[in-house]
Design an enzyme around this catalytic site. Structure first.
Site, PDB file in Angstrom:
ATOM      1  N   MET A 180       7.553  20.439  -1.240  1.00 15.05           N
ATOM      2  CA  MET A 180       6.276  21.096  -1.499  1.00 15.05           C
ATOM      3  C   MET A 180       5.143  20.126  -1.202  1.00 15.05           C
ATOM      4  SD  MET A 180       7.239  24.015  -2.352  1.00 15.05           S
ATOM      5  CE  MET A 180       8.696  24.868  -2.964  1.00 15.05           C
ATOM      6  N   CYS A 181       4.119  20.601  -0.501  1.00 21.61           N
ATOM      7  CA  CYS A 181       3.071  19.696  -0.041  1.00 21.61           C
ATOM      8  C   CYS A 181       1.720  20.397  -0.003  1.00 21.61           C
ATOM      9  CB  CYS A 181       3.405  19.167   1.356  1.00 21.61           C
ATOM     10  SG  CYS A 181       5.035  18.423   1.490  1.00 21.61           S
ATOM     11  N   THR A 182       0.689  19.624   0.343  1.00 24.59           N
ATOM     12  CA  THR A 182      -0.659  20.145   0.546  1.00 24.59           C
ATOM     13  C   THR A 182      -1.229  19.488   1.785  1.00 24.59           C
ATOM     14  OG1 THR A 182      -0.922  20.308  -1.860  1.00 24.59           O
ATOM     15  CG2 THR A 182      -2.909  20.508  -0.516  1.00 24.59           C
TER      16      THR A 182
END
Length: 475
Positions: free
Chosen positions: A1-3
């Site tokens: 999960m990342c941004t």
């Protein structure tokens, strides 16, 4: 999960390309920094399985591989996160995104042998020279061999920045970020309208026809929208993903008013109200809704907070890629890396011309140690989280001062480098490497000093909190 945050060159304060991403899944996932040397006369294939990766994806090795850097996981040395090659191509990947269940029921991910985030840097960076070429090659691999998961990848060079998203096991869409705009994403497929005639867009050959045939797009209802046709949009996005995109857009466009849970209607691209700086990118990678009731760290740790912030404790690294085409490539391309949780870490510059790193940057596992760089930063962060309100300001103040001082030193170094480069490239590179290694050592020493300072504060706090009845002696 990342941004992920991608900013075009005409939307930044100095004309540079800026690309940032935070990577998070486990705080125990030690990261290394690796310089892969150029290799001539290679034969055979790259194999994910041979490195202990997630599946059996393979791809031919380039006969002549370029030098490149990655920031991989400790166990496999894959999943390289971010890097530049000697031709000036950089990438960051991946942003985990999710196709709709209905789409995947027809065209599922090739989990056995499709390309995944484990493989992308080590397949693309040794052989591709431009952002557009890299996006096209990754798209071709997705079409022919499939992808093993959903992802978004940003590619940047000295002229362009492209972002690619998967739509299903074999469908994809890539677009050049408009020069005067930015793109923000948080675990969502967000690319929108696709026009096959647009030279700033590329896609799988059957992207529109397949969606039409399978009932995911009706031409009578308007232009084809990639995100609407292919990607997931449900309750999970409302609190886990939408708030991160919302806060990035609100930071860069303060006058913008939009509901936090209306992610599907958020603009794909926006022109920032003020030119974006490197400091803005770092601040957003550190964001956790400070000053609002949704801050999960202030006033005691709140694990029940529904909004997922950009900076979470399980972030194992965050970075900002900076490309300044007007400078010589060795200093024009920089990766600013924060190991561990960005909110409690320091962004350290790694110049493209850095030839090697100390051995502790290639050390560290899923067990804490006192030698590897990753664990030096992570040990401090873990201790700070035991009393965030009291200890975080100590660390943040020190890191902010270090970043400001280092930026001034870097400015002077870069000016000297430009002068030297004209007449003696070898001497310029020697100076750059001496400077960069000194910066790495300085940041590492600061982390160790802060650990001792914070440990002393916590020791005093605990001593004062454990006072036994009738204990009058100080001895």
């Amino acid at each position: 999960m990342c941004t992920t945050l991608v900013v075009g060159e005409k939307a930044t304060a100095d004309g540079s390309f800026l690309v940032a991403r935070s990577a998070d899944s486990s705080s125990l996932k030690a990261q290394h920094f690796v310089v892969h040397p150029a290799v001539k006369g290679q034969k055979g294939v790259y194999s994910c399985k041979a490195h202990g990766g997630v599946n059996d994806f393979t791809y031919p090795l380039p006969e002549d591989a370029m030098r490149y850097t990655t920031v991989p996981n400790w166990k496999t040395q894959l999943h390289g996160a971010v890097g530049f090659n000697e031709a000036g191509l950089g990438l960051t990947g991946t942003e985990s995104i999710f196709a709709s269940d209905e789409v995947l029921a027809i065209d599922p991910y090739n989990v056995e042998s499709g390309i995944t985030e484990d493989d992308i840097p080590d397949v693309i960076l040794p052989r591709c020279r431009t952002a557009k070429e890299a996006a096209a090659l990754l798209g071709e691999i997705i079409e022919t061999q499939g992808c093993g998961e959903g992802f978004g990848v940003a590619f940047v060079d000295e002229k362009d920045v492209w972002y690619l998203e998967t739509g299903s096991g074999h469908q994809w869409f890539a677009e050049r970020t408009p020069a005067d705009m930015y793109f923000a994403s948080g675990n969502q497929g967000r690319l929108g309208v696709y026009d096959p005639a647009n030279p700033n867009q590329m896609a799988s050959k059957t992207l529109v026809s397949w969606a039409t045939e399978k009932g995911f797009y009706d031409p009578a209802k308007g232009p084809f929208n990639f995100s609407a046709a292919y990607t997931r949009d449900d309750g999970r996005d409302r609190v886990y993903n939408d708030p991160r995109v919302w806060v990035m857009q609100k930071y860069l466009n303060p006058s913008l008013e939009q509901p936090v849970d209306a992610g599907r209607s958020f603009p794909v691209y926006l022109k920032p109200e003020k030119p974006v700086t490197l400091a803005d990118m770092k601040a957003l990678m550190r964001d956790h809704y400070e000053g609002t009731p949704h801050d999960p760290y202030a006033n005691g740790l709140n694990g029940d907070e529904p909004w997922r912030p950009i900076s979470v404790f399980r972030t194992y690294e965050a970075h900002v890629m900076q490309v300044r085409p007007w400078l010589p490539r060795p200093i024009g391309e920089v990766i600013h890396i924060a190991f561990g949780m960005a909110d409690l870490s320091v962004f350290v510059p790694f110049y493209q011309g850095l030839e090697a790193v100390p051995e502790q940057y290639g050390m560290g596992t899923d067990r804490c140690d006192s030698v590897s760089v990753y664990w030096k930063y992570r040990r401090l962060q873990t201790l700070v989280m035991t009393d965030y309100d009291k200890l975080a300001p100590v660390v943040k103040k020190a890191y902010a001062a270090w970043e400001a001082d280092t930026a001034e030193l870097a400015k002077s170094m870069e000016e000297e480098f430009v002068r030297l480069w004209k007449d003696d490239e070898a001497k310029a590179l020697e100076m750059l490497n001496t400077f960069n290694l000194g910066v790495l050592a300085s940041a590492e020493a600061l982390a160790e000093d802060l650990l001792n300072e914070v440990f002393t504060i916590r020791t005093k706090d605990i001593e004062e909190s454990i006072v036994f009845k009738n204990n009058k002696s100080k001895d």
